[in-house]
Design a protein around this motif. Structure first.
Motif, mmCIF file in Angstrom:
data_model
loop_
_atom_site.group_PDB
_atom_site.id
_atom_site.type_symbol
_atom_site.label_atom_id
_atom_site.label_comp_id
_atom_site.label_asym_id
_atom_site.label_seq_id
_atom_site.Cartn_x
_atom_site.Cartn_y
_atom_site.Cartn_z
ATOM 1 N N PRO A 167 0.826 -1.220 0.000
ATOM 2 C CA PRO A 167 0.000 0.000 0.000
ATOM 3 C C PRO A 167 0.853 1.260 0.000
ATOM 4 N N ARG A 168 0.498 2.220 -0.855
ATOM 5 C CA ARG A 168 1.226 3.491 -0.931
ATOM 6 C C ARG A 168 0.750 4.465 0.147
ATOM 7 N N PHE A 169 -0.498 4.299 0.587
ATOM 8 C CA PHE A 169 -1.050 5.160 1.643
ATOM 9 C C PHE A 169 -2.198 4.435 2.322
ATOM 10 N N LYS A 170 -2.636 5.017 3.442
ATOM 11 C CA LYS A 170 -3.759 4.452 4.198
ATOM 12 C C LYS A 170 -4.689 5.598 4.599
ATOM 13 N N LEU A 171 -5.968 5.406 4.351
ATOM 14 C CA LEU A 171 -6.982 6.349 4.806
ATOM 15 C C LEU A 171 -7.649 5.775 6.047
ATOM 16 N N ILE A 172 -7.785 6.582 7.065
ATOM 17 C CA ILE A 172 -8.386 6.156 8.326
ATOM 18 C C ILE A 172 -9.631 6.999 8.575
ATOM 19 N N PHE A 173 -10.791 6.367 8.489
ATOM 20 C CA PHE A 173 -12.053 7.061 8.739
ATOM 21 C C PHE A 173 -12.414 6.937 10.213
ATOM 22 N N HIS A 174 -12.555 8.071 10.880
ATOM 23 C CA HIS A 174 -12.897 8.081 12.297
ATOM 24 C C HIS A 174 -14.407 8.098 12.516
ATOM 25 N N GLN A 175 -15.132 8.408 11.467
ATOM 26 C CA GLN A 175 -16.580 8.567 11.606
ATOM 27 C C GLN A 175 -17.246 8.134 10.298
ATOM 28 N N GLU A 176 -18.414 7.573 10.402
ATOM 29 C CA GLU A 176 -19.137 7.140 9.219
ATOM 30 C C GLU A 176 -19.491 8.345 8.345
ATOM 31 N N ILE A 177 -19.301 8.189 7.054
ATOM 32 C CA ILE A 177 -19.650 9.275 6.139
ATOM 33 C C ILE A 177 -20.943 8.926 5.416
ATOM 34 N N LYS A 178 -21.629 9.966 4.976
ATOM 35 C CA LYS A 178 -22.908 9.767 4.305
ATOM 36 C C LYS A 178 -22.655 9.292 2.878
ATOM 37 N N MET A 179 -23.087 8.077 2.599
ATOM 38 C CA MET A 179 -22.790 7.474 1.303
ATOM 39 C C MET A 179 -23.420 8.235 0.150
ATOM 40 N N ALA A 180 -24.661 8.700 0.328
ATOM 41 C CA ALA A 180 -25.327 9.423 -0.760
ATOM 42 C C ALA A 180 -24.521 10.655 -1.144
ATOM 43 N N GLN A 181 -23.965 11.343 -0.138
ATOM 44 C CA GLN A 181 -23.158 12.537 -0.388
ATOM 45 C C GLN A 181 -21.852 12.157 -1.074
ATOM 46 N N PHE A 182 -21.234 11.045 -0.626
ATOM 47 C CA PHE A 182 -19.950 10.635 -1.206
ATOM 48 C C PHE A 182 -20.119 10.231 -2.669
ATOM 49 N N ILE A 183 -21.147 9.470 -2.961
ATOM 50 C CA ILE A 183 -21.365 9.022 -4.333
ATOM 51 C C ILE A 183 -21.642 10.211 -5.249
ATOM 52 N N LYS A 184 -22.368 11.204 -4.734
ATOM 53 C CA LYS A 184 -22.713 12.375 -5.531
ATOM 54 C C LYS A 184 -21.516 13.296 -5.724
ATOM 55 N N GLU A 185 -20.746 13.536 -4.647
ATOM 56 C CA GLU A 185 -19.623 14.469 -4.690
ATOM 57 C C GLU A 185 -18.414 13.886 -3.958
ATOM 58 N N PRO A 186 -17.729 12.900 -4.563
ATOM 59 C CA PRO A 186 -16.611 12.258 -3.850
ATOM 60 C C PRO A 186 -15.480 13.220 -3.486
ATOM 61 N N VAL A 187 -15.147 14.159 -4.386
ATOM 62 C CA VAL A 187 -14.047 15.090 -4.111
ATOM 63 C C VAL A 187 -14.397 16.019 -2.945
ATOM 64 N N MET A 188 -15.607 16.554 -2.966
ATOM 65 C CA MET A 188 -16.040 17.449 -1.892
ATOM 66 C C MET A 188 -16.093 16.704 -0.558
ATOM 67 N N THR A 189 -16.652 15.501 -0.564
ATOM 68 C CA THR A 189 -16.772 14.726 0.674
ATOM 69 C C THR A 189 -15.403 14.369 1.228
ATOM 70 N N PHE A 190 -14.491 13.985 0.337
ATOM 71 C CA PHE A 190 -13.134 13.647 0.759
ATOM 72 C C PHE A 190 -12.450 14.865 1.377
ATOM 73 N N GLY A 191 -12.516 15.997 0.673
ATOM 74 C CA GLY A 191 -11.857 17.211 1.155
ATOM 75 C C GLY A 191 -12.409 17.675 2.488
ATOM 76 N N GLU A 192 -13.721 17.686 2.618
ATOM 77 C CA GLU A 192 -14.335 18.139 3.871
ATOM 78 C C GLU A 192 -14.057 17.166 5.005
ATOM 79 N N SER A 193 -14.029 15.860 4.708
ATOM 80 C CA SER A 193 -13.744 14.869 5.752
ATOM 81 C C SER A 193 -12.342 15.069 6.310
ATOM 82 N N TYR A 194 -11.375 15.347 5.419
ATOM 83 C CA TYR A 194 -10.011 15.580 5.891
ATOM 84 C C TYR A 194 -9.922 16.901 6.650
ATOM 85 N N MET A 195 -10.513 17.949 6.111
ATOM 86 C CA MET A 195 -10.499 19.261 6.765
ATOM 87 C C MET A 195 -11.053 19.198 8.179
ATOM 88 N N ASN A 196 -12.151 18.465 8.323
ATOM 89 C CA ASN A 196 -12.874 18.444 9.602
ATOM 90 C C ASN A 196 -12.378 17.375 10.560
#
Length: 387
Positions: A35-64
């Motif tokens: 593996p080149r990197f590892k993503l660690i999710f601390h909280q469940e993300i809203k799938m409908a939002q991720f499927i619709k806007e993966p870049v936005m959801t990813f960016g906001e999840s990291y920011m927050n």
């Protein structure tokens, strides 16, 4: 499995092996190899939002702080860039409504009026916030930024006594050096109050009153005054113009540039027309649009602009962003004190993702030199650029 859809999404990514640790503690590996990197999710993300806007959801999840990255952010962006259809829409959509001058000023100030103190932490002493020009990989950022200014000024073939306009003049580095090195009378215009104030201070510090001036002014307002210049530069500003305003920008340059005058446009470009990255558009550059190279070239003949030279500095911008990121991390505690952890993570992601986009995502930087009408007095070769 409460993350089945996300697992299915990540399983469809090709090119870069990685790991995901989900919010329930389970870890999954994707792709072949270490593996080149590892993503660690601390909280469940809203799938409908991720499927619709993966870049936005990813960016906001990291920011927050809902997700952390173990490894290099550049590898994460590389994985996304190798699977663009899964992250970004190719469709440009309808042409956006023409923004008002007030809206454009607000958009510019959103980015540049964060405060001179913030930018001073990680830019070089000249406060140049655009792609530098590296003659060797060992060049310092300060060297490379001065070389960038000199490269532009040589392309413009400045002569003593000529007048130079810099549209979007930043903190004044180019107009000050043009006056010092070439004896021209230079003017800069900006929509950022912070940049305007700092440039005024620097003009006084260098004793260049009367030879260099700066105005808090839109390019359309200046064009309406019927003032003209021998040479025009615009560095890192065209990305703020917006696609709907391109004809207005070119018309203003046509009005401001003397017959046979030279103009240089230094701008980030894409290969084809595409929608702005939604996360960057929302949090970093509201109202921004990165043009395709062919969009710019196709505009030129409509204003009797004669194309003279096009140069790609794509790798130079990746290196510039590496320097900025390194300086940013050295002062990250000060940034955190000034603006908080969310801001720290937002700008870290922006700087590293941008570097990756120049190296792996097809984002480019072009310098485009053109004349107003035919100019037969220009240098016959590029020899003057490398003396």
């Amino acid at each position: 499995m409460n993350h089945f859809l996300l697992h299915k999404f990540f399983n469809g990514l090709k090119g870069v092996p990685f790991q995901i640790t989900y919010w329930d503690g389970s870890t999954e590996s994707y792709g072949d190899g270490e593996p080149r990197f590892k993503l660690i999710f601390h909280q469940e993300i809203k799938m409908a939002q991720f499927i619709k806007e993966p870049v936005m959801t990813f960016g906001e999840s990291y920011m927050n702080g809902l997700m952390d990255i173990d490894g290099e952010i550049e590898d994460v962006i590389l994985a996304a860039n190798m699977n663009p259809d899964m992250f970004w829409s190719k469709l440009l959509g309808r042409l956006p409504k023409l923004p008002s001058m007030r809206k454009q000023k607000e958009d510019v100030q959103h980015h540049y009026d964060v405060g001179n103190g913030f930018y001073a932490l990680w830019l070089d002493q000249s406060m140049m916030y655009s792609c530098a020009y590296f003659r060797t990989k060992e060049d310092t950022l300060e060297q490379a930024q001065m070389q960038k200014i000199d490269h532009i000024l040589r392309k413009l073939q400045l002569q003593p006594g000529e007048t130079l306009l810099d549209i979007g003049s930043g903190w004044g580095g180019l107009i000050i050096r043009a006056a010092q090195q070439y004896g021209v009378k230079a003017k800069g215009i900006t929509l950022s109050e912070e940049q305007y104030k700092k440039t005024q201070e620097r003009i006084i510090e260098h004793g260049l009153q009367g030879q260099v001036e700066v105005a808090l002014q839109d390019y359309r307002e200046l064009a309406a005054t019927k003032t003209t210049f021998d040479k025009i530069s615009s560095v890192g500003m065209f990305e703020h113009v917006g696609q709907a305003n391109y004809p207005h920008f070119m018309k203003a340059v046509e009005a401001l540039l003397k017959d046979q005058g030279l103009a240089l446009l230094h701008t980030i470009t894409h290969a084809t027309e595409s929608k702005p990255d939604p996360w960057i558009e929302k949090y970093i550059f509201p109202g921004g649009y990165i043009p395709s190279l062919r969009e710019i070239i196709m505009l030129l003949p409509d204003y009797d602009f004669q194309l003279m030279d096009v140069e790609s500095l794509r790798l130079h911008y990746g290196m510039t962003l590496d320097h900025w990121s390194e300086r940013y991390e050295k002062h990250v505690d000060q940034v955190r004190e000034m603006y908080g952890e969310r801001f720290v993570r937002m700008w870290r992601l922006y700087l590293r993702a941008s570097a990756a986009s120049f190296r792996h995502g097809g984002t480019n930087l072009h310098q485009i030199l053109f004349s107003k009408g035919l100019n037969n007095q220009i240098a016959l070769t590029r020899e003057h650029l490398y003396k």
